[in-house]
Design an enzyme around this catalytic site. Sequence first.
Site, PDB file in Angstrom:
ATOM      1  N   ARG A 182       0.825  -1.217   0.000  1.00  0.00           N
ATOM      2  CA  ARG A 182       0.000   0.000   0.000  1.00  0.00           C
ATOM      3  C   ARG A 182       0.860   1.268   0.000  1.00  0.00           C
ATOM      4  O   ARG A 182       0.532   2.261   0.636  1.00  0.00           O
ATOM      5  CB  ARG A 182      -0.962   0.014   1.195  1.00  0.00           C
ATOM      6  N   SER A 233     -11.162   0.513   3.414  1.00  0.00           N
ATOM      7  CA  SER A 233     -10.428   0.242   4.653  1.00  0.00           C
ATOM      8  C   SER A 233      -9.717   1.506   5.122  1.00  0.00           C
ATOM      9  O   SER A 233      -8.980   2.136   4.359  1.00  0.00           O
ATOM     10  CB  SER A 233      -9.399  -0.870   4.431  1.00  0.00           C
ATOM     11  N   GLU A 310      -4.796   4.074   5.932  1.00  0.00           N
ATOM     12  CA  GLU A 310      -4.728   3.709   4.519  1.00  0.00           C
ATOM     13  C   GLU A 310      -5.376   4.798   3.669  1.00  0.00           C
ATOM     14  O   GLU A 310      -4.939   5.062   2.560  1.00  0.00           O
ATOM     15  CB  GLU A 310      -5.418   2.364   4.274  1.00  0.00           C
TER      16      GLU A 310
END
Length: 318
Positions: A182, A233, A310
Amino acid sequence: MSPVLSESQLRDFKHTLESSKIPFRSEVRLGILSSFKIGGVCPVIVEPEISSQVSEILHIFSKFDIPWKILGGGSNLLISDHPDNFVTLRLSGKFKEFVSLGDGKFKIGAATNTTPTFRQISQLGYTGAEFLSTIPGWTGGAVIQNAGCYGGELFDLIESVEFLRNGEMFVRKPSEIKYGYRFTEFLNQKDSIILGIEILLKEGNLEEIESSLKDKRDRRNSSQPENKKSAGSVFKNPKVFREDGKEIKAWELLDQAGLRGQIKGGAQISPEHCNFIVNLGTATASDVHYLIDLVVDRVYQTSGILLNREIEFFGDIP
């Protein structure tokens, strides 16, 4: 917090855009462009349709000393309630297209919508990108965060990334780019604009591909809040493991901290999947930010683990 852009500054800026025939819109509520449906009114959105217009608009930003931010699909983003101290750049035109280059290679514009784009590519009989058909947003944003799920990441497929940095065009291979879970170097380089990518896929069995698409879609639908406004998320999994070797998930830490269902204003930590914050209808960016801070503090108190966001912030969020 930066000062609000002046009327004269915006007037001269928009006049130059008109003279240069660069598409733009005034007074746009950014919330309508985000999956969270949160975000205030931005004075101008500039929507370049070709690479030369992107280069030109960067020159115009510099000429008028205009602060700017780039917005994609708005699916992994919390937008400020007052985005009035900058101009928004949003790619359009040819950046919304993808083309087959043959032999499993595809050129994909940064403004393509990931879900239908990668579904269509998969349904042409190419395998490896099925997981991306479950990820909302635009391809440019997926590149910036190295989007992934179900064991796959976008950079597993990328052959090259085309981008502008400080007005200069680059085409780089993944081996020339810093990336990880990520994360890519583009997250920390606000002067970089992703224009597109080339990916390479293998031919596959169409029945198996369709089955894989359905399986991943069903798994996604069963694990996320249904028909709720969210940004996906909120926290990254912390890369911490139990004694048995199994990874501890962010949602488990939230649940253990008793945070499931917590409400602030119009925002709620989802009772269905507590690594999601949902907009109940009247949420503000400040409401969501409050819950994010609450989670970070409470999880650290109960587990000693510091969670990292995130989702990205867009503009000033108190």
